[in-house]
Scaffold this motif. Sequence first.
Motif, short mmCIF file in Angstrom:
data_model
loop_
_atom_site.label_atom_id
_atom_site.label_comp_id
_atom_site.label_asym_id
_atom_site.label_seq_id
_atom_site.Cartn_x
_atom_site.Cartn_y
_atom_site.Cartn_z
N LEU A 67 58.02 26.07 -15.44
CA LEU A 67 57.52 26.70 -14.39
C LEU A 67 56.38 25.75 -13.83
CD1 LEU A 67 56.64 29.06 -12.71
CD2 LEU A 67 54.82 29.71 -14.42
N SER A 68 56.70 25.30 -12.60
CA SER A 68 55.91 24.20 -11.84
C SER A 68 54.76 24.73 -10.90
CB SER A 68 56.87 23.39 -11.10
OG SER A 68 56.33 22.29 -10.57
N MET A 69 53.75 23.97 -10.88
CA MET A 69 52.53 24.34 -9.86
C MET A 69 51.69 23.14 -10.13
SD MET A 69 50.57 27.43 -12.01
CE MET A 69 52.00 28.05 -12.63
N LYS A 70 50.51 23.34 -9.21
CA LYS A 70 49.55 22.03 -9.26
C LYS A 70 48.35 23.11 -8.95
CE LYS A 70 47.58 17.95 -8.29
NZ LYS A 70 47.58 16.60 -7.31
N TYR A 71 47.75 23.72 -10.10
CA TYR A 71 46.78 24.60 -9.92
C TYR A 71 45.76 24.40 -11.01
CZ TYR A 71 45.20 29.44 -8.62
OH TYR A 71 44.45 30.61 -8.02
N ASP A 72 45.25 25.72 -11.67
CA ASP A 72 44.21 25.50 -12.63
C ASP A 72 44.75 26.35 -13.78
OD1 ASP A 72 41.95 26.82 -14.28
OD2 ASP A 72 40.97 24.96 -13.33
N LEU A 73 45.08 25.60 -14.97
CA LEU A 73 45.73 26.43 -16.00
C LEU A 73 45.00 27.53 -16.39
CD1 LEU A 73 47.96 26.31 -18.46
CD2 LEU A 73 46.30 25.04 -19.68
N ALA A 74 43.66 27.62 -16.40
CA ALA A 74 42.82 28.91 -16.61
C ALA A 74 43.08 29.99 -15.57
CB ALA A 74 41.56 28.49 -16.74
N LYS A 75 43.26 29.63 -14.31
CA LYS A 75 43.49 30.70 -13.54
C LYS A 75 45.10 31.31 -13.15
CE LYS A 75 39.84 28.90 -10.18
NZ LYS A 75 39.76 28.36 -8.85
N ALA A 76 45.95 30.21 -13.79
CA ALA A 76 47.25 30.53 -13.75
C ALA A 76 47.74 31.20 -15.22
CB ALA A 76 47.98 29.27 -13.24
N ALA A 77 46.79 31.26 -15.96
CA ALA A 77 47.12 31.55 -17.40
C ALA A 77 48.07 32.77 -17.46
CB ALA A 77 46.08 31.54 -18.40
N TYR A 78 47.44 33.71 -16.72
CA TYR A 78 48.05 35.30 -16.95
C TYR A 78 49.45 35.23 -16.45
CZ TYR A 78 49.42 39.94 -15.93
OH TYR A 78 50.24 41.23 -15.80
N ASP A 79 49.56 34.40 -15.18
CA ASP A 79 51.06 34.50 -14.41
C ASP A 79 51.95 33.67 -15.38
OD1 ASP A 79 50.29 36.06 -12.37
OD2 ASP A 79 49.19 33.85 -11.41
N ILE A 80 51.57 32.59 -15.97
CA ILE A 80 52.46 31.79 -16.98
C ILE A 80 52.84 32.73 -18.05
CG2 ILE A 80 52.43 29.77 -18.48
CD1 ILE A 80 50.55 28.48 -16.70
N MET A 81 52.14 33.24 -18.76
CA MET A 81 52.37 34.03 -19.87
C MET A 81 53.30 35.25 -19.59
SD MET A 81 51.35 32.35 -22.08
CE MET A 81 50.17 30.72 -22.27
#
Length: 562
Positions: free
Chosen positions: A354-368
């Motif tokens: 899963l590729s992006m350039k964002y903020d891990l904390a903000k994207a955590a829910y979507d990643i999981m």
Amino acid sequence: MECRKPAPVRQSAPVVTHQTSLHHSGSALRLVAGILVLAMLMSAPGCAAPGRQVVAIGSYDMTEVDHLLSSAAPAARGMALVVVKDRKVIESAGYAKFGPGTVVDIGSASRWLAAAAMMTLVDQGTLALGDPVSKYLPEFTGEKAGITIRQLWSYDSGLPATDASITDRTLTLEECVKRIAAGPLPSLPGTSVSDGSVSIQVGARVCEVISGMTWQEFFRVHIAEPLGMDDTTFNLMGFNRNPDVAGGARSTADDYSRFLTMLLQRGVWSGKHILSEQAVAQIEQDQAAASTIAATPYTTVSSLLPSTSGARPGLGMWREETDPGIGTLLIASCPGTYGFTPWIDYKLNLAGVLSMKYDLAKAAYDIMRVRQLVPQAIAAGLRFKDVPASSWAFAAVADLSARGLVTGYEDGKFHPDSAITRAEYAKLICSALGIQPLAITSDPFKDVTTAYWAAGYVAAAVHQGWLIGYPGGLFKPEEPVSVAQALVVIARSQHWKDTAILPYVDVQSGYWAHAFIEACFTRGIIKNPDPGIESDGKLSPEGHCTRAQACVLLSRLLALKP
């Protein structure tokens, strides 16, 4: 499997024969045929570039994943997802002007790549994981002298997590590591695991010393170039004397998926060993079993993915989930600072990026959520995006797909409403009934040469008496078939001669296929009512038989057979 001229739908659509020619737009069909051939040539197994994963043409329904990323991507200014299962790409999608080939900073995901590069030296016998760092870097003295190569790459070296010298672009990697050597040692080596970048930086300098190359060149020669990872580099703006090895690589979802696929294949890519099987096993082992866990990259998101609470280090990566009984690795991953998330699911023989350039904390829910939804989609079995469970033909398409009789298109769709051709039906009916294609040495028809993709199936179906040709020695293989023709083939294949009173107002007693349709109605191949096949008491026998209709008819036929 040799490259030949197959077609994306060609393995699934039935077509029947009748002497009456079917009127259609020849130019339109030629255009469609050309597009289909091109699409299949691009995706046919064996025709891809060496080492390339082959796109899975009948795949899994990633609709929920797609909906999630479509809504989440705009906030991140783009995301991309590549999923490879059993060496086949089952998902490759981009969102919000972002694609699988978009180059991004991958943050801490750099470490997995770096560890693999380091292991090429272990394979060569020029480096051992148990070697002390002082053997290669004499500036490491005192308690630091005994830090092992293994401890550098498994985060339990005792060195601090960060150091300002890593981001100092006026330094070389050699100078950066000398400053680290002169710095503090917060804990004793081999006692505590703490996720960080300093020890990886030191490990990379060891690789430079042994190889005589810069880190960037070393990585290119040993990993990027052999894997064809053309867009993956540790260079910053084209040149960087002090690369951030633990967090400064740039890559794409496509490139990184190649790397993960190589690991899943135990170090092999395109028939060549990038790493030995033993080296891959070392990367995946718990290399700090005696150390306690102080911090992992999952600490802040473990509530979203509970399995990560017990994560332990391999070499440059994390053993995210293991079998609670025997400790077998089930899921490995290496999440990046900016949300770039690569993982391997060994239970499913699957690699995802899963590729992006964002903020891990903000994207955590979507990643999981992506990490949860992908296995769910696979557990549901093979699906097509345009044949949902609510579709009238879903059960039949799923049945024939599971039997390996039908496939879809490169876009993951089945195109159920598309018409099928005589050649497609010849292959389908033969495959469904276990009839092998005939070995032919001469052209069976003027328009079906020995080189034609379905020539053997056409010859077999004609030999069985299921299909016949047209005057002038023609077969018209690309001509769409009608519903009546499809039913005639089924009745002929079973030698049915049952009679019945038909309920269809548009099939009169004098109709050429009346007896065959009677037989199919008696046996339950067609019904009344029969949504998707008939409408308002009309069978529309001269209408084109669609891919969905063909699946329903053949699925019903196979259900009658033991």
